[in-house]
Design a protein around this motif. Structure first.
Motif, PDB file in Angstrom:
ATOM      1  N   LEU A   1       0.755  -1.217  -0.088  1.00  0.00           N
ATOM      2  CA  LEU A   1      -0.121   0.131  -0.105  1.00  0.00           C
ATOM      3  C   LEU A   1       0.828   1.241   0.065  1.00  0.00           C
ATOM      4  CD1 LEU A   1      -2.881   0.956  -0.129  1.00  0.00           C
ATOM      5  CD2 LEU A   1      -2.729   1.127   2.878  1.00  0.00           C
ATOM      6  N   ARG A   2       1.821   1.416   0.715  1.00  0.00           N
ATOM      7  CA  ARG A   2       2.763   2.544   0.923  1.00  0.00           C
ATOM      8  C   ARG A   2       3.526   2.625  -0.551  1.00  0.00           C
ATOM      9  NH1 ARG A   2       3.337   7.393   3.406  1.00  0.00           N
ATOM     10  NH2 ARG A   2       5.465   7.915   3.268  1.00  0.00           N
ATOM     11  N   ASN A   3       3.830   1.591  -1.125  1.00  0.00           N
ATOM     12  CA  ASN A   3       4.517   1.684  -2.542  1.00  0.00           C
ATOM     13  C   ASN A   3       3.688   2.500  -3.502  1.00  0.00           C
ATOM     14  OD1 ASN A   3       7.190   0.706  -1.801  1.00  0.00           O
ATOM     15  ND2 ASN A   3       6.347  -1.669  -2.356  1.00  0.00           N
ATOM     16  N   ARG A   4       2.302   2.372  -3.248  1.00  0.00           N
ATOM     17  CA  ARG A   4       1.462   3.210  -4.111  1.00  0.00           C
ATOM     18  C   ARG A   4       1.722   4.283  -4.210  1.00  0.00           C
ATOM     19  NH1 ARG A   4      -4.339   0.467  -5.015  1.00  0.00           N
ATOM     20  NH2 ARG A   4      -3.411  -1.181  -6.660  1.00  0.00           N
ATOM     21  N   TRP A   5       1.819   4.911  -2.807  1.00  0.00           N
ATOM     22  CA  TRP A   5       1.817   6.299  -2.662  1.00  0.00           C
ATOM     23  C   TRP A   5       3.159   6.810  -2.938  1.00  0.00           C
ATOM     24  CZ3 TRP A   5       5.426   8.739   0.330  1.00  0.00           C
ATOM     25  CH2 TRP A   5       5.441  10.164   0.860  1.00  0.00           C
TER      26      TRP A   5
END
Length: 455
Positions: free
Chosen positions: A31-35
């Protein structure tokens, strides 16, 4: 997208899901990689593909809940679908591209609701004016007589002033709730569609025909009168005005962007479409579904009724028990599209104790709230909760291991008598201790055959 750090994401997931730290870490990083991807230079942004995940573990250990809570955290369009529902192209059933269409539909509804909420205040103002027009219809201008136009204008001015004064009085009564029991007649649009019979070997859903769009403008809109109370009428008028105020072109554009950049698809029962060990020759249906699934997971453009949707950056989280097969039984190309594999552990007595007490939606809290509606305080002693966890673990070991889902059946059986009689009881407080638990569940705990049928 909320800018939560991986540590914060895991902390939020801990509020609802017990144990499974490795799985939480993996989805938090994804999820953080999306940001992070959104902050990268545009020329490199499209090159960064999502790292899809396979969650491996028995039923009832939290695989679905992890994905669902993750989507809520990110406010992302989320779809849960069973892989076993899909069939190879040419067979009767759902094709794999239907999940992208379903996700897009969900996203459009989600964005439309957000936009309607944003214009709700304005819609309420317009609805109020419409309701006042119904309660106090505007007067017609008086007919001109022989004395000339001056008298006509004077009457119009006088009527207008009186009308305005009366309208404001009615407005105050409307806002004060003094007219809530009054009925009004409303013109409501009838949502009727022509009946069209279509015979197709692939099914109506796969033809992706939107009959509403095809025939919507060909037939005049029918309306019918409804007699409703003013509060209900205000809700109907507000909803109509909110729909009119929302720009659907903008909604569709935003929804497609949400799907493409932050959509999450949870693909359950992936093991059901893998080839089983010991079989000889290709399993046409299973391998066919895998090959159809490959381009969607890899990244392709899928036609929907809202336009073309790219699946390149949708995050796929797959799960399966993999009892009779293993991830390596999937076709190599599909394996390569799920580079992250996390094994979730089976849950034991200590985990069950924590599941019953720690999460925000813990089962014990749910039952306390249910019984509280009858004016009774339900008190669980720690030894009682430990006894429930112990019995659930034993039954799982002796029969089928269905994980935390076993707690639902054990708790329901335990509180069956209380839930049935609660409305007739005079007690203000009921205390559940270990002795009560063992007494209520004695037959189930001791009789293996009985537990197979009841639990």
């Amino acid at each position: 997208m909320k800018q939560l750090t991986p540590r914060e994401i895991v902390s939020e997931l801990d509020k609802y899901i017990i144990s499974q730290k490795d799985a939480k870490r993996s989805v938090a990083i994804a999820l953080r990689n999306r940001w992070r991807r959104q902050q990268v230079a545009e020329d490199l942004r499209d090159e960064i593909a999502p790292k899809n995940i396979i969650l491996i573990g028995p039923t009832g250990v939290g695989k679905t809940e992890i994905a669902r809570r993750l989507a809520r955290l990110a406010n992302s369009p989320f779809l849960k679908i069973e892989a076993s529902k899909f069939t190879e192209v040419g067979y009767v059933g759902r094709d794999v591209e239907s999940m992208i269409r379903d996700l897009t539909e969900l996203a459009v509804n989600m964005v439309r609701s957000e936009e309607q909420e944003a214009v709700k205040t304005k819609a309420e103002g317009i609805a109020e004016e419409r309701m006042l027009d119904i309660l106090l219809p505007p007067k017609r201008e008086p007919d001109k007589d022989a004395e000339g136009e001056e008298k006509t204008l004077e009457l119009v001015r006088k009527d207008g002033t009186e009308q305005s004064s009366t309208r404001e009085k009615i407005r105050k009564m409307l806002r004060g709730g003094k007219l809530d029991n009054r009925y009004v007649d409303l013109e409501v649009a009838e949502r009727t569609m022509p009946v069209v019979e279509i015979f197709s070997s692939v099914g109506l859903e796969e033809m992706d025909i939107n009959l509403k769009d095809m025939f919507g403008n060909m037939f005049p809109k029918k309306t019918r009168k409804r007699k409703v109370k003013i509060p209900e009428g205000m809700e109907i008028l507000t909803q109509e005005e909110a729909q009119r105020l929302v720009d659907m072109d903008k909604v569709v554009k935003t929804a497609i962007a949400k799907v493409e950049q932050s959509g999450i698809i949870f693909l359950d029962e992936l093991d059901k479409i893998s080839s089983r060990e010991g079989t000889h020759g290709p399993d046409v249906s299973r391998e066919g579904v895998q090959r159809d699934l490959l381009p969607v997971v890899e990244g392709s453009t899928v036609p929907t009724k809202y336009g073309m949707v790219k699946s390149d950056h949708i995050l796929f989280i797959a799960s399966g028990a993999f009892h009779t097969s293993k991830p390596s039984d999937l076709i190599p190309e599909l394996q390569g599209r799920f580079p992250i594999r996390v094994e979730l552990k089976s849950l034991g007595k200590e985990d069950f104790f924590r599941i019953l007490t720690e999460p925000k939606n813990a089962l014990v809290l749910q039952y306390k709230a249910l019984v509280k509606t009858e004016g009774i305080d339900l008190v669980f002693k720690d030894d009682a909760i430990l006894a429930v966890a112990e019995i659930a673990t034993e039954v799982n070991e002796r029969t089928e291991n269905i994980g935390a889902r076993r707690l639902h059946t054990v708790m329901e059986r335990l509180l069956d008598e209380i839930l049935f009689q609660a409305s007739d009881l005079s007690e203000q407080e009921i205390i559940i201790d270990a002795m009560y638990v063992y007494e209520r569940l004695k037959d189930i705990k001791d009789d293996e055959d009985l537990s197979r049928y009841i639990l």
